[in-house]
Design a protein around this motif. Structure first.
Motif, PDB file in Angstrom:
ATOM      1  N   THR A 191       0.847  -1.196   0.000  1.00  0.00           N
ATOM      2  CA  THR A 191       0.000   0.000   0.000  1.00  0.00           C
ATOM      3  C   THR A 191       0.876   1.237   0.000  1.00  0.00           C
ATOM      4  O   THR A 191       1.517   1.574   1.005  1.00  0.00           O
ATOM      5  CB  THR A 191      -0.928   0.019   1.226  1.00  0.00           C
ATOM      6  OG1 THR A 191      -1.729  -1.172   1.225  1.00  0.00           O
ATOM      7  CG2 THR A 191      -1.824   1.241   1.193  1.00  0.00           C
ATOM      8  N   SER A 192       0.932   1.906  -1.146  1.00  0.00           N
ATOM      9  CA  SER A 192       1.597   3.205  -1.231  1.00  0.00           C
ATOM     10  C   SER A 192       0.667   4.256  -0.637  1.00  0.00           C
ATOM     11  O   SER A 192      -0.512   3.982  -0.339  1.00  0.00           O
ATOM     12  CB  SER A 192       1.919   3.549  -2.684  1.00  0.00           C
ATOM     13  OG  SER A 192       2.623   2.509  -3.322  1.00  0.00           O
ATOM     14  N   ASP A 193       1.156   5.470  -0.486  1.00  0.00           N
ATOM     15  CA  ASP A 193       0.255   6.541  -0.052  1.00  0.00           C
ATOM     16  C   ASP A 193      -0.837   6.762  -1.089  1.00  0.00           C
ATOM     17  O   ASP A 193      -1.964   7.114  -0.742  1.00  0.00           O
ATOM     18  CB  ASP A 193       1.048   7.829   0.196  1.00  0.00           C
ATOM     19  CG  ASP A 193       1.936   7.716   1.420  1.00  0.00           C
ATOM     20  OD1 ASP A 193       1.409   7.425   2.513  1.00  0.00           O
ATOM     21  OD2 ASP A 193       3.159   7.901   1.287  1.00  0.00           O
ATOM     22  N   LEU A 194      -0.515   6.543  -2.357  1.00  0.00           N
ATOM     23  CA  LEU A 194      -1.522   6.560  -3.413  1.00  0.00           C
ATOM     24  C   LEU A 194      -1.104   5.571  -4.495  1.00  0.00           C
ATOM     25  O   LEU A 194       0.003   5.648  -5.018  1.00  0.00           O
ATOM     26  CB  LEU A 194      -1.677   7.959  -4.010  1.00  0.00           C
ATOM     27  CG  LEU A 194      -2.695   8.072  -5.149  1.00  0.00           C
ATOM     28  CD1 LEU A 194      -4.098   7.686  -4.682  1.00  0.00           C
ATOM     29  CD2 LEU A 194      -2.705   9.483  -5.724  1.00  0.00           C
ATOM     30  N   ASP A 195      -1.995   4.660  -4.805  1.00  0.00           N
ATOM     31  CA  ASP A 195      -1.775   3.677  -5.864  1.00  0.00           C
ATOM     32  C   ASP A 195      -2.856   3.822  -6.929  1.00  0.00           C
ATOM     33  O   ASP A 195      -4.041   3.957  -6.609  1.00  0.00           O
ATOM     34  CB  ASP A 195      -1.849   2.251  -5.305  1.00  0.00           C
ATOM     35  CG  ASP A 195      -0.634   1.871  -4.487  1.00  0.00           C
ATOM     36  OD1 ASP A 195       0.474   1.861  -5.045  1.00  0.00           O
ATOM     37  OD2 ASP A 195      -0.798   1.576  -3.287  1.00  0.00           O
ATOM     38  N   ILE A 196      -2.429   3.783  -8.187  1.00  0.00           N
ATOM     39  CA  ILE A 196      -3.364   3.718  -9.311  1.00  0.00           C
ATOM     40  C   ILE A 196      -3.021   2.476 -10.120  1.00  0.00           C
ATOM     41  O   ILE A 196      -1.934   2.381 -10.706  1.00  0.00           O
ATOM     42  CB  ILE A 196      -3.274   4.963 -10.209  1.00  0.00           C
ATOM     43  CG1 ILE A 196      -3.578   6.231  -9.414  1.00  0.00           C
ATOM     44  CG2 ILE A 196      -4.219   4.826 -11.398  1.00  0.00           C
ATOM     45  CD1 ILE A 196      -4.995   6.324  -8.893  1.00  0.00           C
TER      46      ILE A 196
END
Length: 299
Positions: A191-196
């Motif tokens: 889990t990154s701070d935001l993943d797309i």
């Protein structure tokens, strides 16, 4: 011009069967000089990274096992390369290239590492041909030396930056942003701070619109004073390890978008070249060379 990390040891420390993907490390500098994008004086040869910088993000036991070649067989298999002192030295040199480049970026606005982008290296182990996480090591170096307060890592490789996400999962001073193929390795994502996560075959329009919407907002909300950019060209439709459908022109526009934002907001950026595994070396070379061409035009 901008500084570019390059060292001859990037070229041939690997067994014959692993050399084709590494050929680009030799050809990219030749192409840049041939085109006049860079001069020989723009390249610098990094030394071996001080272990204290490595140990700021990687655990002592893991680093000791690398240095002593005592990784257990299972851990060694996850890396994928036959472990050797030359390979470990190569990774230490790559890490220093990214640190030194990052330091230079404060004056030159942008710097490059011909190699790097080893984002599958965790704090405790290596994976997928990544032993040490060069951009994570350099990011922590900037923080530890009060050269940056907030760092944004923009990872636009086709593979998730799983090691980078794990290393910085509890660090509020580093924001990790990763785009990647949904069904690409790693099959268990961190889990990154935001993943797309993009669907197979995602084309230029969808890819560029998505990052064009997100990255400006991240800069506005996170207010980074330094950006690390992983510019892998394995998002190409031709890539044999990637599952996205971007074109060489779309990949170039991706780089333009990132660099224009860095330039507009006066945020220094360090670029590690990351992956590229198209069967035709000319395609890999063209896509990587575009990243340098765009930087020369913008900075």
């Amino acid at each position: 011009m901008f500084p570019i990390a390059f060292h001859p040891i990037y070229q041939h420390p690997l067994p014959e069967g692993h050399r084709f993907p590494m050929l680009k490390y030799e050809l990219i500098p030749q192409q840049l000089i041939h085109e006049g994008i860079a001069k020989a004086s723009d390249f610098f040869e990094p030394t071996v990274c001080d272990l204290k910088h490595v140990l700021a993000v990687h655990k002592q036991e893991y680093v000791d096992d690398l240095l002593n070649l005592t990784l257990n067989p299972k851990a060694a298999r996850k890396i994928g390369f036959p472990l050797s002192k030359e390979l470990v030295q190569r990774e230490l040199i790559i890490a220093q290239g990214t640190i030194t480049g990052a330091q230079k970026s404060f004056e030159t606005k942008v710097s490059f590492n011909i190699a790097g982008g080893t984002h599958h290296a965790y704090s405790t182990h290596g994976e997928a041909f990544c032993l040490l996480n060069d951009q994570a090591i350099a990011a922590q170096f900037l923080l530890d030396n009060n050269l940056a307060r907030k760092i944004l890592i923009v990872d636009l490789d086709v593979h998730q930056g799983n090691g980078t996400a794990e290393i910085f999962q509890n660090n509020p001073n580093v924001f990790t942003f990763s785009t990647h193929g949904k069904t690409n390795y790693p099959f268990r994502k961190e889990t990154s701070d935001l993943d797309i996560a993009f669907d197979d075959g995602t084309n230029d329009d969808k890819f560029l619109k998505t990052i064009g919407d997100i990255i400006p907002k991240l800069i506005e909300t996170e207010k980074p004073d330094f950006i690390f950019y992983l510019a892998g060209v394995d998002i190409l439709a031709s890539d044999k390890l990637g599952k996205l459908g971007c074109s060489i022109e779309g990949c170039k526009k991706r780089d333009e978008l990132v660099f224009e934002l860095c330039n507009k907001h006066q945020i220094p950026v360090q670029v590690s070249m990351g992956g590229g595994y198209s069967p035709d070396i000319k395609i890999i070379l063209e896509a990587h060379a575009n990243t340098f061409r765009v930087a020369k035009d913008i900075f």
